[in-house]
Design a protein around this motif. Sequence first.
Motif, short mmCIF file in Angstrom:
data_model
loop_
_atom_site.label_atom_id
_atom_site.label_comp_id
_atom_site.label_asym_id
_atom_site.label_seq_id
_atom_site.Cartn_x
_atom_site.Cartn_y
_atom_site.Cartn_z
N ILE A 72 46.17 46.21 34.50
CA ILE A 72 46.38 46.89 33.22
C ILE A 72 47.88 47.00 33.01
O ILE A 72 48.51 48.00 33.38
CB ILE A 72 45.70 48.29 33.21
N ASP A 73 48.48 45.94 32.51
CA ASP A 73 49.94 45.86 32.34
C ASP A 73 50.31 46.15 30.89
O ASP A 73 50.55 45.24 30.09
CB ASP A 73 50.44 44.47 32.77
N THR A 74 50.35 47.43 30.56
CA THR A 74 50.72 47.84 29.21
C THR A 74 51.24 49.27 29.28
O THR A 74 50.89 50.01 30.20
CB THR A 74 49.50 47.77 28.26
N LEU A 93 40.52 48.34 38.62
CA LEU A 93 41.68 48.14 37.76
C LEU A 93 42.93 48.27 38.60
O LEU A 93 42.98 49.11 39.50
CB LEU A 93 41.72 49.20 36.65
N LYS A 94 43.95 47.45 38.31
CA LYS A 94 45.25 47.61 38.98
C LYS A 94 46.20 48.31 38.01
O LYS A 94 46.44 47.83 36.90
CB LYS A 94 45.83 46.27 39.39
N ILE A 95 46.72 49.44 38.46
CA ILE A 95 47.71 50.18 37.68
C ILE A 95 49.04 50.03 38.39
O ILE A 95 49.18 50.39 39.56
CB ILE A 95 47.33 51.67 37.58
N ASP A 114 53.67 32.94 32.79
CA ASP A 114 54.88 32.83 33.60
C ASP A 114 54.57 32.59 35.08
O ASP A 114 55.48 32.56 35.91
CB ASP A 114 55.73 34.10 33.44
N GLN A 115 53.31 32.45 35.44
CA GLN A 115 52.96 32.20 36.84
C GLN A 115 53.15 30.72 37.13
O GLN A 115 52.65 29.87 36.39
CB GLN A 115 51.50 32.59 37.12
N LYS A 116 53.88 30.41 38.20
CA LYS A 116 54.19 29.00 38.49
C LYS A 116 53.14 28.35 39.38
O LYS A 116 52.82 27.19 39.24
CB LYS A 116 55.57 28.90 39.13
N ILE A 164 43.56 39.88 38.34
CA ILE A 164 43.64 39.04 37.14
C ILE A 164 44.05 39.92 35.97
O ILE A 164 43.40 40.94 35.71
CB ILE A 164 42.29 38.35 36.85
N GLY A 165 45.13 39.52 35.30
CA GLY A 165 45.60 40.28 34.15
C GLY A 165 45.27 39.58 32.86
O GLY A 165 44.18 39.71 32.30
N ARG A 166 46.25 38.78 32.38
CA ARG A 166 46.15 38.26 31.02
C ARG A 166 44.95 37.38 30.75
O ARG A 166 44.48 37.34 29.60
CB ARG A 166 47.46 37.52 30.68
N ALA A 167 44.43 36.68 31.76
CA ALA A 167 43.25 35.84 31.51
C ALA A 167 42.07 36.69 31.06
O ALA A 167 41.15 36.20 30.41
CB ALA A 167 42.89 35.04 32.77
N VAL A 190 44.92 39.14 45.89
CA VAL A 190 45.61 37.94 45.42
C VAL A 190 45.80 37.91 43.90
O VAL A 190 44.82 37.78 43.16
CB VAL A 190 44.82 36.69 45.85
N PRO A 191 47.05 38.02 43.42
CA PRO A 191 47.34 37.78 41.99
C PRO A 191 47.66 36.31 41.75
O PRO A 191 47.56 35.49 42.67
CB PRO A 191 48.57 38.67 41.74
N GLY A 192 48.03 35.97 40.53
CA GLY A 192 48.36 34.58 40.20
C GLY A 192 47.12 33.73 40.07
O GLY A 192 47.09 32.56 40.45
N ILE A 193 46.05 34.33 39.54
CA ILE A 193 44.76 33.65 39.42
C ILE A 193 44.53 33.27 37.97
O ILE A 193 44.75 34.07 37.06
CB ILE A 193 43.63 34.62 39.89
N ARG A 194 44.09 32.05 37.76
CA ARG A 194 43.80 31.56 36.41
C ARG A 194 42.50 30.77 36.42
O ARG A 194 42.40 29.78 37.15
CB ARG A 194 44.91 30.64 35.90
N PRO A 195 41.51 31.18 35.61
CA PRO A 195 40.31 30.34 35.47
C PRO A 195 40.72 28.97 34.96
O PRO A 195 41.72 28.84 34.24
CB PRO A 195 39.48 31.08 34.42
N LEU A 218 58.08 39.23 48.12
CA LEU A 218 57.81 39.07 46.69
C LEU A 218 57.77 37.58 46.36
O LEU A 218 58.64 36.81 46.83
CB LEU A 218 58.90 39.74 45.86
N THR A 219 56.80 37.16 45.57
CA THR A 219 56.69 35.73 45.28
C THR A 219 57.84 35.25 44.38
O THR A 219 58.03 34.05 44.21
CB THR A 219 55.35 35.40 44.61
N SER A 220 58.61 36.16 43.86
CA SER A 220 59.78 35.77 43.07
C SER A 220 60.96 35.35 43.96
O SER A 220 61.96 34.84 43.45
CB SER A 220 60.21 36.94 42.17
#
Length: 248
Positions: A12-14, A34-36, A194-196, A214-217, A182-187, A124-126
């Motif tokens: 929940i990134d807002t 939910l991830k806060i 912005d995930q590489k 999973i956020g934006r997906a 695990v973040p950085g997941i895309r169906p 950090l993955t950055s």
Amino acid sequence: MKPMRADIYCAIDTTDMARAEALATQLSGHVGGLKIGFEFFYAHYLLGYRALADKGVPIFLDLKLHDIPNTVAQAVRALLPLEPGLLNVHAGGGAAMMKAAADAAAEAGDKGLSAPTMLAVTVLTSLSEADLHAMGVQGSPRDQVLRLAALARDNGLGGVVCSAHEIEALRAEMGPDFKLIVPGIRPAGSASHDQKRVMTPEAAQQAGADILVIGRAITEAANAGEAARAIMADLAASAPAGQAEGQS
Ligand code: C5P
């Protein structure tokens, strides 16, 4: 590899309270939690947290605590009444800090509260290999991830947040009970934003992830609940036979 059924936590990134509440309502029953993180928590603090938790969905409170052991332990104690299912610290705080955090979390039972599973953020993955070298860390980011994950486990933490591409190595090193979040997941077919380095939910589950963040997906879909339900259905269909939801 660990045959299992992965769960989904939606990020929940807002800072928009109404949007966060609407998402929590839509997603209730369709995600494992939910991830806060910083964005929502620092905008709305405890009242915002409680408004989302009141929807009845478990919460991963992603506050990445990092300070001297006593301060982190006191922060964990202060957060215990919120009863997050998952809470995290930076492994870079060191062994004593992680142990202090784990010990503080374990006090929850004495207070009639449920204890969070304590997680570590490793690298950090950055950060690239060059970034680590500039900070005096020799070897590859992967070596450092494995080293810090072992330190986290040895000091009482229950798992780590990791990139999808570290799942298999961590699962092999850390055994079946250490939680891999695990973040950085895309169906398949969805935007990578912005995930590489992304991975599909099914591939991450197959590699041995416990929880997919999973956020934006999900949150940018026309119908967030339906998007989450569809991913959960795909995970169920590709899970090894006989594996119950979220079983690890
Ligand atoms: O929208 P998206 O699915 O990319 O959101 C992923 C979430 O996971 C965000 O909250 C992001 O901050 C978090 N995260 C990440 N990569 C990491 C650690 C956390 O994307 N290495």
